[in-house]
Structures are given as C-alpha cells and as structure tokens.
Scaffold this active site. Structure first.
Site, short mmCIF file in Angstrom:
data_model
loop_
_atom_site.label_atom_id
_atom_site.label_comp_id
_atom_site.label_asym_id
_atom_site.label_seq_id
_atom_site.Cartn_x
_atom_site.Cartn_y
_atom_site.Cartn_z
N SER A 9 41.41 43.18 43.91
CA SER A 9 40.04 43.60 43.61
C SER A 9 39.86 45.08 43.93
CB SER A 9 39.04 42.79 44.44
OG SER A 9 37.77 43.41 44.36
N HIS A 34 41.27 42.97 39.18
CA HIS A 34 39.97 42.30 39.31
C HIS A 34 38.86 43.34 39.46
CE1 HIS A 34 37.51 38.74 40.38
NE2 HIS A 34 36.92 39.52 41.27
N ASP A 36 34.88 43.90 39.96
CA ASP A 36 33.66 43.25 40.41
C ASP A 36 32.42 44.00 39.93
OD1 ASP A 36 34.50 40.95 42.04
OD2 ASP A 36 35.50 42.48 43.27
N MET A 38 28.47 44.17 39.81
CA MET A 38 27.30 43.65 40.54
C MET A 38 26.06 44.44 40.14
SD MET A 38 28.85 43.18 44.35
CE MET A 38 30.55 42.67 44.64
N HIS A 67 34.74 40.22 36.69
CA HIS A 67 33.92 39.21 37.39
C HIS A 67 32.46 39.69 37.38
CE1 HIS A 67 33.17 37.09 41.57
NE2 HIS A 67 32.46 36.56 40.60
N MET A 69 28.93 39.51 38.39
CA MET A 69 27.96 38.97 39.35
C MET A 69 26.61 39.57 38.98
SD MET A 69 30.42 39.17 42.66
CE MET A 69 31.51 40.31 41.80
N MET A 140 34.34 30.76 44.40
CA MET A 140 34.07 31.79 45.42
C MET A 140 34.28 31.18 46.80
SD MET A 140 33.42 34.61 43.89
CE MET A 140 33.07 35.53 45.40
N GLY A 145 29.13 39.40 46.68
CA GLY A 145 28.33 40.59 46.97
C GLY A 145 29.10 41.69 47.69
N PHE A 146 30.01 41.28 48.56
CA PHE A 146 30.71 42.29 49.36
C PHE A 146 32.16 41.88 49.62
CE2 PHE A 146 26.22 42.36 50.32
CZ PHE A 146 25.92 43.71 50.19
N GLY A 148 35.61 42.02 52.15
CA GLY A 148 35.86 41.98 53.58
C GLY A 148 35.16 40.89 54.37
N ASP A 175 38.39 33.64 45.29
CA ASP A 175 37.98 35.03 45.53
C ASP A 175 37.13 35.08 46.79
OD1 ASP A 175 37.07 37.63 45.32
OD2 ASP A 175 35.95 37.34 43.45
N GLY A 176 37.60 35.87 47.76
CA GLY A 176 36.83 36.08 48.98
C GLY A 176 37.62 35.70 50.22
N GLY A 177 37.94 36.70 51.04
CA GLY A 177 38.63 36.44 52.30
C GLY A 177 40.05 35.96 52.14
N GLY A 197 40.91 41.75 47.90
CA GLY A 197 40.49 43.14 47.98
C GLY A 197 41.01 43.81 49.23
C1 DX5 Z 1 33.00 39.60 46.41
C2 DX5 Z 1 33.91 39.94 45.28
C3 DX5 Z 1 35.34 39.93 45.64
C4 DX5 Z 1 35.73 40.90 46.73
C5 DX5 Z 1 36.79 40.23 47.55
O1 DX5 Z 1 31.74 39.34 45.94
O2 DX5 Z 1 33.74 39.04 44.18
O3 DX5 Z 1 36.18 40.10 44.51
O4 DX5 Z 1 36.20 42.13 46.28
O5 DX5 Z 1 37.08 41.01 48.64
P1 DX5 Z 1 37.95 40.50 49.86
O6 DX5 Z 1 39.27 40.07 49.32
O7 DX5 Z 1 38.05 41.70 50.73
O8 DX5 Z 1 37.20 39.36 50.50
ZN ZN Z 2 35.28 39.13 42.56
#
Ligand code: DX5
Ligand code: ZN
Length: 214
Positions: A9, A34, A36, A38, A67, A69, A140, A145-146, A148, A175-177, A197
């Site tokens: 990402s 990827h 993102d 938003m 993606h 959002m 998800m 939204g963010f 990390g 996706d996420g963490g 990411g």
């Molecule tokens: C969050 C995004 C993710 C984000 C993942 O809303 O959709 O794609 O970049 O970031 P990490 O891998 O750091 O959780």
């Molecule tokens: Zn994403």
C-alpha cells in the site's frame, strides 16, 4: 497452492516520491500496487484521486489495485478505470444492495477486475450472495482510514466462510495490520492476496519484508 498476491500500500510511501517508492517495491518482488483512495466522508481521512492514479499508470507496469474508500463509488468507476486501474474495489457499506450487481458489471465492462470490500463490523453472511459475481473480496482487518493500525483477528476469521461459499478463483484479499505473523494467520484461513503498508515501507529490507509475507 497458488501464489499469494502481495500488494504494497502506497499509503505508507512518501507521497513526494511515489515513483521512486513504487520502483522500490516493484524491484523487491511486489505483485500489485495498492492505492488507497479516501474521500473524508466514507472514512475520516483524505488521500489521493484520479489524477494520481493516471500519473502512476505511466511509471509502473504492475497492476494498480485501487481501493475506493469513498461514498457513491459508482460515480467514479469510469474515471478510475480510464486512469488505468486494473482492479477497482468498492465498499459494500458505501452502496445500496440493489445497485451492487450493476456496479460490478460496470467495473467489469472496462475489462478490469471487480472487488468489493467489507469493514470489520459487517457480517459476512450479508455479502455471500455477491461472491459469484466478484473477482475479489477484500476483508478489512482494521477500520479503514489509516495505515499502521493493529490487526483484528476476528475479521480474518470471516475468511473460511467466504472461502466455503466462493467460486474457486475468487481472490480473497486482506488489508490492515498485515505483517509476517498476521499474514500467516490470514493465508492459513484462505487469504490469497495480502495488502501491507507500514510493514513493507517501514522495513529496513523491503525485499525481505515482502518475502516474509509469502
Ligand atoms: C487502511 C488502508 C490500508 C492501509 C494498510 O484504510 O485501506 O490499505 O494502507 O496499512 P497497514 O498495512 O500499515 O495497516
Ligand atoms: Zn487499502
């Protein structure tokens, strides 16, 4: 088992150096990029839009995994497709259920892959009927939204139900963490594509980080 698709990402990249940061993951073995998107409404954050995707198209041959959002994603399918997206993923929570089939059809009409994503609180049973129409289902594993944020294991636990109800070739993305440890949890459940990411972009050795997800 077929290859896991790794999609770094660029939300965790340096936005002043996107070309450089895409080349870095491309050389390190990434499969997709990827992106993102938003809008500050569907999620509290604002990131990037169509012009950026268009510029990225000129600097990489890797598939652009976009993606969305955003609210009213149906309004933006055509511009994002024309900008060079290879996969467009919209959120189930952002659309009316009666429009889903048409949205998927519209994305596919551009000759690209159609993905749908579900947020952590969405019950997987609600979306099973759409799986045969989709190319990808994005689960998800954090609130969108963010970057990390901390991985939510209970979200990954939706994967077996998805897998059991999906056609063989459905891509199941998380996706996420995602890091080496949480990636294992997800692939054991049946995920076939991993977005990461922070884990990739903040790594000292990006190639090793990508390898460790496979
Ligand atoms: C969050 C995004 C993710 C984000 C993942 O809303 O959709 O794609 O970049 O970031 P990490 O891998 O750091 O959780
Ligand atoms: Zn994403």
């Amino acid at each position: 088992m077929s290859k896991i698709i790794i999609s770094p990402s660029i939300l965790s990249a340096d936005f002043a150096n996107l070309e450089r940061d895409i080349k870095v993951v491309e050389k390190a073995g990434a499969d997709w990029i990827h992106v993102d998107v938003m809008d500050g409404h569907f999620v509290p954050n604002i990131t990037i839009g169509v012009p950026v995707v268009k510029s990225l198209r000129n600097v990489t041959k890797l598939p652009l995994d976009v993606h969305l959002m955003i609210e009213n994603p149906e309004k933006y399918i055509e511009p994002f497709a024309n900008a060079g997206s290879d996969i467009i993923t919209f959120h189930y929570e952002a659309v009316k259920p009666e429009n889903i089939t048409e949205i998927i059809r519209t994305i596919k009409s551009f000759g690209i892959k159609a993905g749908m994503s579900i947020k952590p609180k969405t019950d997987v049973k609600e979306i099973l009927e759409y799986l045969p129409q989709l190319d990808m289902l994005l689960v998800m594993t954090v609130e969108p939204g963010f970057g990390g944020q901390k991985f939510m294991q209970d979200c990954a636990e939706k994967i077996p139900t998805i897998k059991a109800n999906a056609p063989e070739n459905l891509i199941i993305q998380v996706d996420g963490g995602i890091n080496a440890e949480t990636a294992k949890i997800c692939t054991n459940f049946g995920a076939t594509s991993l977005v990461a990411g922070n884990y990739i972009y903040k790594a000292e050795n990006i190639e090793q980080a990508i390898q460790s997800l496979r």
